[in-house]
Every structure is written in structure tokens, then in C-alpha cells.
Design a protein around this motif. Sequence first.
Motif, PDB file in Angstrom:
ATOM      1  N   UNK A  17      12.017  -6.141   0.341  1.00 39.86           N
ATOM      2  CA  UNK A  17      10.508  -6.119   0.124  1.00 39.86           C
ATOM      3  C   UNK A  17       9.593  -7.345  -0.738  1.00 39.86           C
ATOM      4  N   UNK A  18      10.823  -7.411  -1.553  1.00 41.90           N
ATOM      5  CA  UNK A  18      10.306  -8.810  -2.544  1.00 41.90           C
ATOM      6  C   UNK A  18      10.389  -9.836  -2.071  1.00 41.90           C
ATOM      7  N   UNK A  33       7.368  -9.894   0.219  1.00 41.73           N
ATOM      8  CA  UNK A  33       6.392 -10.695  -0.335  1.00 41.73           C
ATOM      9  C   UNK A  33       6.431 -12.135  -0.600  1.00 41.73           C
ATOM     10  N   UNK A  78      -0.765  -9.938  -1.006  1.00 45.55           N
ATOM     11  CA  UNK A  78      -0.943  -9.362  -2.147  1.00 45.55           C
ATOM     12  C   UNK A  78      -0.281  -8.000  -2.451  1.00 45.55           C
ATOM     13  N   UNK A  79      -0.144  -7.124  -3.354  1.00 43.39           N
ATOM     14  CA  UNK A  79       0.545  -5.439  -4.280  1.00 43.39           C
ATOM     15  C   UNK A  79      -0.050  -4.401  -2.461  1.00 43.39           C
ATOM     16  N   UNK A  80      -1.576  -4.749  -2.113  1.00 39.97           N
ATOM     17  CA  UNK A  80      -2.346  -3.598  -1.558  1.00 39.97           C
ATOM     18  C   UNK A  80      -1.690  -4.105   0.075  1.00 39.97           C
ATOM     19  N   UNK A 140       1.350  -5.343   0.384  1.00 38.22           N
ATOM     20  CA  UNK A 140       2.407  -5.087   0.725  1.00 38.22           C
ATOM     21  C   UNK A 140       3.087  -3.281   0.737  1.00 38.22           C
ATOM     22  N   UNK A 141       2.280  -2.809  -0.070  1.00 42.10           N
ATOM     23  CA  UNK A 141       2.058  -1.244  -0.052  1.00 42.10           C
ATOM     24  C   UNK A 141       1.769  -0.913   1.211  1.00 42.10           C
ATOM     25  N   UNK A 142       0.605  -1.343   1.554  1.00 36.31           N
ATOM     26  CA  UNK A 142       0.532  -0.524   3.533  1.00 36.31           C
ATOM     27  C   UNK A 142       1.214  -1.349   4.546  1.00 36.31           C
ATOM     28  N   UNK A 192       4.498  -1.317   3.952  1.00 35.53           N
ATOM     29  CA  UNK A 192       5.487  -0.974   4.041  1.00 35.53           C
ATOM     30  C   UNK A 192       5.498   0.836   4.309  1.00 35.53           C
ATOM     31  N   UNK A 193       4.370   1.136   3.849  1.00 38.41           N
ATOM     32  CA  UNK A 193       4.030   2.780   5.353  1.00 38.41           C
ATOM     33  C   UNK A 193       3.714   2.533   6.220  1.00 38.41           C
ATOM     34  N   UNK A 247       7.615   2.975   7.337  1.00 38.90           N
ATOM     35  CA  UNK A 247       8.319   3.813   7.184  1.00 38.90           C
ATOM     36  C   UNK A 247       7.715   4.594   8.401  1.00 38.90           C
ATOM     37  N   UNK A 298       8.050   3.223  -4.907  1.00 39.93           N
ATOM     38  CA  UNK A 298       8.072   2.350  -3.899  1.00 39.93           C
ATOM     39  C   UNK A 298       9.118   1.709  -3.254  1.00 39.93           C
ATOM     40  N   UNK A 315      11.588  -2.498  -7.124  1.00 39.40           N
ATOM     41  CA  UNK A 315      11.604  -4.300  -7.144  1.00 39.40           C
ATOM     42  C   UNK A 315      10.191  -4.601  -7.849  1.00 39.40           C
ATOM     43  N   UNK A 373       6.773  -6.975  -7.629  1.00 35.67           N
ATOM     44  CA  UNK A 373       6.147  -7.929  -6.748  1.00 35.67           C
ATOM     45  C   UNK A 373       5.865  -9.278  -7.405  1.00 35.67           C
ATOM     46  N   UNK A 433       1.102 -11.108  -8.277  1.00 35.05           N
ATOM     47  CA  UNK A 433       0.111 -10.351  -7.811  1.00 35.05           C
ATOM     48  C   UNK A 433      -0.942 -10.902  -8.161  1.00 35.05           C
ATOM     49  N   UNK A 488      -7.312  -8.538  -9.060  1.00 33.13           N
ATOM     50  CA  UNK A 488      -7.658  -7.539  -7.859  1.00 33.13           C
ATOM     51  C   UNK A 488      -7.126  -6.033  -8.400  1.00 33.13           C
ATOM     52  N   UNK A 547      -9.841  -0.319  -6.293  1.00 31.23           N
ATOM     53  CA  UNK A 547      -8.671  -0.912  -5.926  1.00 31.23           C
ATOM     54  C   UNK A 547      -8.078   0.359  -6.235  1.00 31.23           C
ATOM     55  N   UNK A 576      -2.573   5.673  -1.753  1.00 36.48           N
ATOM     56  CA  UNK A 576      -1.315   5.224  -1.030  1.00 36.48           C
ATOM     57  C   UNK A 576      -0.442   6.115  -1.621  1.00 36.48           C
ATOM     58  N   UNK A 626       2.151   7.611   0.861  1.00 34.73           N
ATOM     59  CA  UNK A 626       4.217   7.295  -0.022  1.00 34.73           C
ATOM     60  C   UNK A 626       4.696   8.216   0.180  1.00 34.73           C
ATOM     61  N   UNK A 684       5.701  10.410   3.388  1.00 33.19           N
ATOM     62  CA  UNK A 684       5.532  10.558   4.125  1.00 33.19           C
ATOM     63  C   UNK A 684       7.872  10.057   3.506  1.00 33.19           C
TER      64      UNK A 684
END
Lengths: 211, 237
Positions: free
Chosen positions: A128-129, A132, A138-140, A142-144, A146-147, A150, B136, B139, B141, B144, B148, B154, B161, B165, B168
Motif C-alpha cells: 500500500x505504501x 499510495x 491521500x490517507x483517507x 488509502x484507508x478506504x 484498504x477496506x 479487504x 492498518x 508503513x 504514508x 499527506x 486534512x 476527518x 474507518x 477495519x 474486518x
Amino acid sequence: MLFLILTGLFAVSNALYFHIAETERKCFIEEIPDETMVIGIYKVQLYDPRTRGFMPSSPGIGMHVEVKDPDDKVILSKVYSSEGRFTFTSHTPGEHVICLYSNSTKWFSGSQLRVHLDIQVGDHAVDYAALAQKEKLTELQLRVRQLLDQVEQISKEQNYQRYREERFRQTSESTSQRVFYWSLAQLLILVTMGAWQMKHLKSFFQAKKLV
Amino acid sequence: MKIFNLNSGRMISLLLILSFSFVIGQEKERELTISVQPGAKECFYIEVHSGQTLDIDYQVIDGGQGELDLDFQLISPSRRLIVSETRKSDGTHRQTMDETGDYEACFDNSFSIYSAKSVFFEILIENDQDESKEIWGEFDIPDMLPEEMQDIAFKGIQDYLTKVRDNLVRTERFQNDLRALEARDRNVAEASFARVNWWSSVFILAVICSSTLQVFLVRSFFDEQSRIHGLWKRGHL
């Protein structure tokens, strides 16, 4: 922000390792659904009898990786260097066998290899690194992402589970049927053999004039 | 994560796991399925630091003739035996370790002469690392947008999230355990199927052979020309 790559992290994180001898073959079974990526990150160290320990890096050693799919067909058979990663994607669901062995003759006979291995499946196999950075997420985002990956993997596993259970049920029902038919056959054979015995002996005794 | 035993234990374990709502997030877990040959022992080493929790679960999923058990040992870096189990078909061990070093987990199949065993195991190491990294992935990120991160909305989304996670991750664990159990049951069913076929054929063959043998022996009692008749004469007849 530091940019750590998954492979670079291998030296830092707690790695699982095992030992293999010169001609030994270590195999691992991965039961996976179809269209699933599997990544294996490994590092090989050679035993050094002088220091009685393992050399921190042994560049000359080669590691042969062989992957067989559920139909026993070889889908990957390659020699890799002493440190790195191998990937393959499954095209049929089922038990894949990943075998590792070293075909190198450069090392001292009778010594061992220490193999650090980490096999990751599906969404765990994605870097993922790097993703991205490549897609500028962006972080958000990327998180989405990932979800989403998954959830997709979990859903695939569930479908595969349904297919496995159907196979299981077929086997059980077939066994149950077979028990019945074999017992019937055994009974028939017993009765037939008994009848043949009587007939044969009767004719034998009559021929011998004992009856 | 517990691997549940059949039926009664399963319900209890399920409830226990569901009640663990404060499960923060786990480090990357390593799971492998290996085949241990009869008479052999397979050992795996993992580096654990003092203060970390080591969680090992294993389940025997295939056992040739239907004996699904193995010996298991967990040895500390100072060669002290932490766990020693004989002939168990599954096990779960979770302990906080006080020694830093390489811990050895061994699956021993040396008591078996014919059956190769397949064992599925998971090794998990938990530590007090930064929560977001744990759940998560390990790593950072790159690059960024800092603006944000200042927004309260946020932060709210991020918390949601993280909750998703977490759930899941637990779903995945359940799936893995169920998959191992199903694989075990399926292997037992397939072994039964093979056994039924094999032993039924053997039985029919034995019946035919013994009936024919009986007939020939009875004939030899009365038949002077038979080769075996002499044996009866010299023997107990």
C-alpha cells in the motif's frame, strides 16, 4: 515522513524462520480462492562453521521456488537469489503447494540454511505504501482502498467456502451411498460363495460315491 | 485468536471472542500450513522482545489414517520449555514473554509411523506499538496533506474507518479458523471414503479366497490323490 518499503521492514520486524538441510525440501500449503495474489518474502542465511552462527547475508546461495496448483500443475518454478520475494496469482481455487529448496552446491556439506519466510495472501500481499505513492492517494483514500480490498478478499473467501462445502457434502453423500452398496455386494458374494461351495462339494461327494 | 473445538466449545469461544470488543489491533500475523512427515519434527523460530505477547494457535487438518494429533513444544531462547503438549489435535497459547530472543515452536510427529500430518498454525505478536500502525499495516504514508488532518470531520471519519477495519480483521480471523476446521473435516471425510472403498474390496477378496480355500481343503480330506491328503494323514486327521 519516512518512506518504508515492506521488504526493507523485514530486517526490523519479527520474522519467522526455519532451517533446511542441503537436499531438503520444505513445502507449505496455501488454500486460496481463485484470482488471489500470493507473495512470499524470504531471506536465506548460510551457516558459518567458523563463527558457529549464521552469516548476515549470503549472496551466493540460490533458492528454488516451486508452486503447484490444486491440479498438481506447476505454475511457478524459478531459482531466486538469496534474498527477495516471489509472487504468483492463483487461477483455480484450492490447495496450492509452495516448495522451497536450495540447489546450491557452493556451501559446506552437512551444513544448514536459515530461511526467513513470510507468505502473505490477497489484500495482505499488496504494497500500500507504493500504491499510495503511485496513485497519489491521500490517507483517507488509502484507508478506504484498504477496506475495499479487504472486503473483496473476505467475499471471495466466502464464495470459495461455499464451493468447498459443496465438495465436502458430495464426498459425504457418496461415502454413505457406497457403504450401502458395498454391504449389499458383500452379502451377495457371501451367499453366492456359500451356494457354490455346497454345489461343488455335493457333486464331489457324489463322484466319490460317499453320498 | 482462539481456534474453537467442536460444537460445545465453539459457542463459548465465539462468545468470548465477540466480547473482546476492546481488541485494539494486532500486529501482522504469520500463518502457515505445513506437512510433517512421519517420524519427523518441524521447528519454527520467531523473534520476540521482552514485554510482547506471543500468541500461537494450531490445528491439525490432515492425518492420513484419521489420527489428527501431534506433539507441540514451545521453547524459550534460554532453552526453557514453556509449553509441552502431547498428542493434541489443536491448541492455543497466549503469553507475555519476558525474555528477548528467538522462541522455538516445534510440531513433532515422531510417534507416528505411517501418517503424515498437515498442521495449520498462526503466530501473532502483539506489542504496545502505535495503534494506527498496528491495524492498518506497518508503513507510513508519504506526503499527506497536513490541512486534512486538522479537520474534526476527518478525525471522525478516521475513527469510523478504524472501527470498520478492526471488525474486518476479526472477520478475517474467523474465516481463517473456519477454513482450517472445514479443511480438517473435509480431509476426514475423504479419508473415510477411501477407507470404505479399500476395506470393502479387501473384504470381498478375503471372502472369495477363503471360500475357495475351504472347498479345496475339504476335498483334500477325501481325495487320496490330492497332495494335501498326505499332510492330513501325517497330521491330526
